[in-house]
Design a protein around this motif. Structure first.
Motif, PDB file in Angstrom:
ATOM      1  N   ASP A 121       0.828  -1.206   0.000  1.00 25.70           N
ATOM      2  CA  ASP A 121       0.000   0.000   0.000  1.00 25.70           C
ATOM      3  C   ASP A 121       0.864   1.259   0.000  1.00 25.70           C
ATOM      4  O   ASP A 121       0.536   2.245  -0.668  1.00 25.70           O
ATOM      5  CB  ASP A 121      -0.935   0.010   1.218  1.00 25.70           C
ATOM      6  N   TYR A 122       1.970   1.215   0.738  1.00 25.50           N
ATOM      7  CA  TYR A 122       2.853   2.385   0.792  1.00 25.50           C
ATOM      8  C   TYR A 122       3.417   2.700  -0.587  1.00 25.50           C
ATOM      9  O   TYR A 122       3.360   3.837  -1.059  1.00 25.50           O
ATOM     10  CB  TYR A 122       3.983   2.130   1.787  1.00 25.50           C
ATOM     11  N   ASP A 134       3.661   6.610  -1.512  1.00 23.31           N
ATOM     12  CA  ASP A 134       5.083   6.924  -1.620  1.00 23.31           C
ATOM     13  C   ASP A 134       5.335   8.021  -2.647  1.00 23.31           C
ATOM     14  O   ASP A 134       4.935   7.918  -3.809  1.00 23.31           O
ATOM     15  CB  ASP A 134       5.858   5.668  -2.019  1.00 23.31           C
ATOM     16  N   GLY A 135       6.007   9.086  -2.221  1.00 23.59           N
ATOM     17  CA  GLY A 135       6.392  10.161  -3.116  1.00 23.59           C
ATOM     18  C   GLY A 135       5.332  11.207  -3.381  1.00 23.59           C
ATOM     19  O   GLY A 135       5.614  12.235  -3.982  1.00 23.59           O
ATOM     20  N   LYS A 136       4.109  10.952  -2.931  1.00 23.88           N
ATOM     21  CA  LYS A 136       3.022  11.885  -3.208  1.00 23.88           C
ATOM     22  C   LYS A 136       2.863  12.888  -2.066  1.00 23.88           C
ATOM     23  O   LYS A 136       3.273  12.627  -0.938  1.00 23.88           O
ATOM     24  CB  LYS A 136       1.704  11.117  -3.393  1.00 23.88           C
ATOM     25  N   GLY A 179      -2.633  13.945  -1.211  1.00 21.47           N
ATOM     26  CA  GLY A 179      -2.806  13.074  -2.371  1.00 21.47           C
ATOM     27  C   GLY A 179      -2.671  11.611  -2.002  1.00 21.47           C
ATOM     28  O   GLY A 179      -3.403  10.758  -2.525  1.00 21.47           O
ATOM     29  N   GLY A 180      -1.730  11.304  -1.103  1.00 17.45           N
ATOM     30  CA  GLY A 180      -1.565   9.928  -0.658  1.00 17.45           C
ATOM     31  C   GLY A 180      -2.781   9.415   0.096  1.00 17.45           C
ATOM     32  O   GLY A 180      -3.189   8.259  -0.068  1.00 17.45           O
ATOM     33  N   ILE A 181      -3.367  10.275   0.923  1.00 17.97           N
ATOM     34  CA  ILE A 181      -4.566   9.888   1.667  1.00 17.97           C
ATOM     35  C   ILE A 181      -5.717   9.594   0.715  1.00 17.97           C
ATOM     36  O   ILE A 181      -6.389   8.561   0.823  1.00 17.97           O
ATOM     37  CB  ILE A 181      -4.957  11.002   2.661  1.00 17.97           C
ATOM     38  N   GLU A 182      -5.936  10.479  -0.233  1.00 14.00           N
ATOM     39  CA  GLU A 182      -7.028  10.284  -1.197  1.00 14.00           C
ATOM     40  C   GLU A 182      -6.789   9.044  -2.046  1.00 14.00           C
ATOM     41  O   GLU A 182      -7.726   8.284  -2.317  1.00 14.00           O
ATOM     42  CB  GLU A 182      -7.154  11.527  -2.082  1.00 14.00           C
ATOM     43  N   ASP A 188      13.405   7.114  -5.787  1.00 10.51           N
ATOM     44  CA  ASP A 188      13.109   5.750  -5.355  1.00 10.51           C
ATOM     45  C   ASP A 188      11.625   5.440  -5.426  1.00 10.51           C
ATOM     46  O   ASP A 188      11.231   4.287  -5.224  1.00 10.51           O
ATOM     47  CB  ASP A 188      13.604   5.511  -3.930  1.00 10.51           C
ATOM     48  N   ALA A 189      10.789   6.449  -5.694  1.00 11.13           N
ATOM     49  CA  ALA A 189       9.337   6.262  -5.709  1.00 11.13           C
ATOM     50  C   ALA A 189       8.813   6.130  -7.134  1.00 11.13           C
ATOM     51  O   ALA A 189       9.303   6.802  -8.048  1.00 11.13           O
ATOM     52  CB  ALA A 189       8.645   7.436  -5.022  1.00 11.13           C
ATOM     53  N   ILE A 190       7.815   5.278  -7.310  1.00 11.20           N
ATOM     54  CA  ILE A 190       7.195   5.103  -8.625  1.00 11.20           C
ATOM     55  C   ILE A 190       6.673   6.442  -9.134  1.00 11.20           C
ATOM     56  O   ILE A 190       6.911   6.830 -10.282  1.00 11.20           O
ATOM     57  CB  ILE A 190       6.037   4.086  -8.552  1.00 11.20           C
ATOM     58  N   SER A 191       5.967   7.170  -8.268  1.00 10.95           N
ATOM     59  CA  SER A 191       5.397   8.454  -8.673  1.00 10.95           C
ATOM     60  C   SER A 191       6.483   9.457  -9.039  1.00 10.95           C
ATOM     61  O   SER A 191       6.309  10.278  -9.941  1.00 10.95           O
ATOM     62  CB  SER A 191       4.509   9.022  -7.561  1.00 10.95           C
ATOM     63  N   GLY A 192       7.627   9.379  -8.361  1.00 12.38           N
ATOM     64  CA  GLY A 192       8.728  10.284  -8.654  1.00 12.38           C
ATOM     65  C   GLY A 192       9.374   9.983  -9.999  1.00 12.38           C
ATOM     66  O   GLY A 192       9.720  10.897 -10.763  1.00 12.38           O
ATOM     67  N   VAL A 193       9.543   8.702 -10.299  1.00 15.39           N
ATOM     68  CA  VAL A 193      10.082   8.309 -11.602  1.00 15.39           C
ATOM     69  C   VAL A 193       9.130   8.744 -12.715  1.00 15.39           C
ATOM     70  O   VAL A 193       9.561   9.281 -13.742  1.00 15.39           O
ATOM     71  CB  VAL A 193      10.312   6.780 -11.654  1.00 15.39           C
TER      72      VAL A 193
END
Length: 258
Positions: free
Chosen positions: A61-62, A67-69, A73-76, A204-209
């Protein structure tokens, strides 16, 4: 682990700047965030719904939802994965208020408590790279969705290395959407005086990449801290490594005047 590449960095190509994420790249705080998110959601889920919910998974889930948001945004994103939502609320909402902003405030409290207890751990290979590049005069920036980023960099005595820090507070001030939108990285590159194609991004985060790839950055390095090598590559990382010691990033960068 050996590098997992979708493309091999061209040794003849040189970049003019390096932009790094913080959590999981410079500071070993991704696990702190994951634990804080778990404390938050394991408590909040029972308040949001009477339907029995599986506990927040601090790995799956993380990585997939928070992760990275930005915090809100992560909560939503996580609640949507469970078919749930809460009202947005107001940035002034206190911990305990069952709104997106109230949950964000509660998460911040959990994070600070863990950090005060355990301190800040750094990745030595990243700090060494910062030292080498800074000594050569290579422009460096830090981009993080965290509103704690600048304070943590100062606490770790790393602020001297970065010409620009674009964190969650700065993004809010400038009205920049968070990752996976590219705006925070593009803003950092612009402020360093380079085009995105001239810069390396380390994430290191999917959203960051995804963010760096959408911004058209010249080389996107994915750091596989959580066993997500394939997902980082699928998100657009040009090369994936387990640690920056596995890749000679300094050799890919040219400093002003070199």
């Amino acid at each position: 682990m050996p590098a997992v590449s979708t493309t091999v960095p061209d040794p003849s190509r040189r970049y003019r700047a390096v932009i790094l994420d913080m959590d999981g790249v410079v500071t070993d705080t991704a696990s702190v965030h994951a634990l804080a998110w778990k404390q938050l959601f394991d408590e909040a889920l029972s308040q949001i719904t009477s339907t029995l919910q599986a506990p927040f998974d601090a790995v799956h889930d993380y990585l997939n939802y928070v992760d990275g948001k930005p915090r809100t945004g992560g909560i939503e994103s996580f609640l949507a994965s469970r078919g749930l939502r809460v009202p947005p609320g107001s940035p002034d909402d206190e911990p305990g208020v069952l709104t997106v902003h109230g949950l964000a405030a509660a998460k911040q409290g959990y994070f600070q408590a863990i950090l005060e207890r355990d301190g800040i751990a750094l990745f030595g290979s990243t700090v060494e790279l910062l030292r080498v590049l800074h000594a050569r005069g290579v422009p460096l920036a830090l981009v993080s969705s965290s509103k704690n980023a600048t304070a943590m960099v100062q606490q770790a005595d790393l602020e001297k290395y970065f010409s620009r820090i674009v964190d969650g507070n700065e993004a809010a001030r400038l009205g920049l959407p968070g990752k996976p939108a590219p705006d925070m990285f593009v803003t950092a590159a612009r402020d360093l005086g380079v085009e995105p194609a001239e810069a390396i991004v380390v994430e290191d985060a999917i959203s960051g990449v995804q963010s760096a790839k959408a911004g058209g950055f010249g080389l996107v390095i994915g750091l596989n801290r959580e066993g997500a090598a394939e997902r980082l590559a699928q998100a657009g990382a040009d090369v994936v490594v387990g640690d920056l010691a596995e890749l000679d990033v300094a050799a890919l960068v040219v400093a002003p005047g070199e």
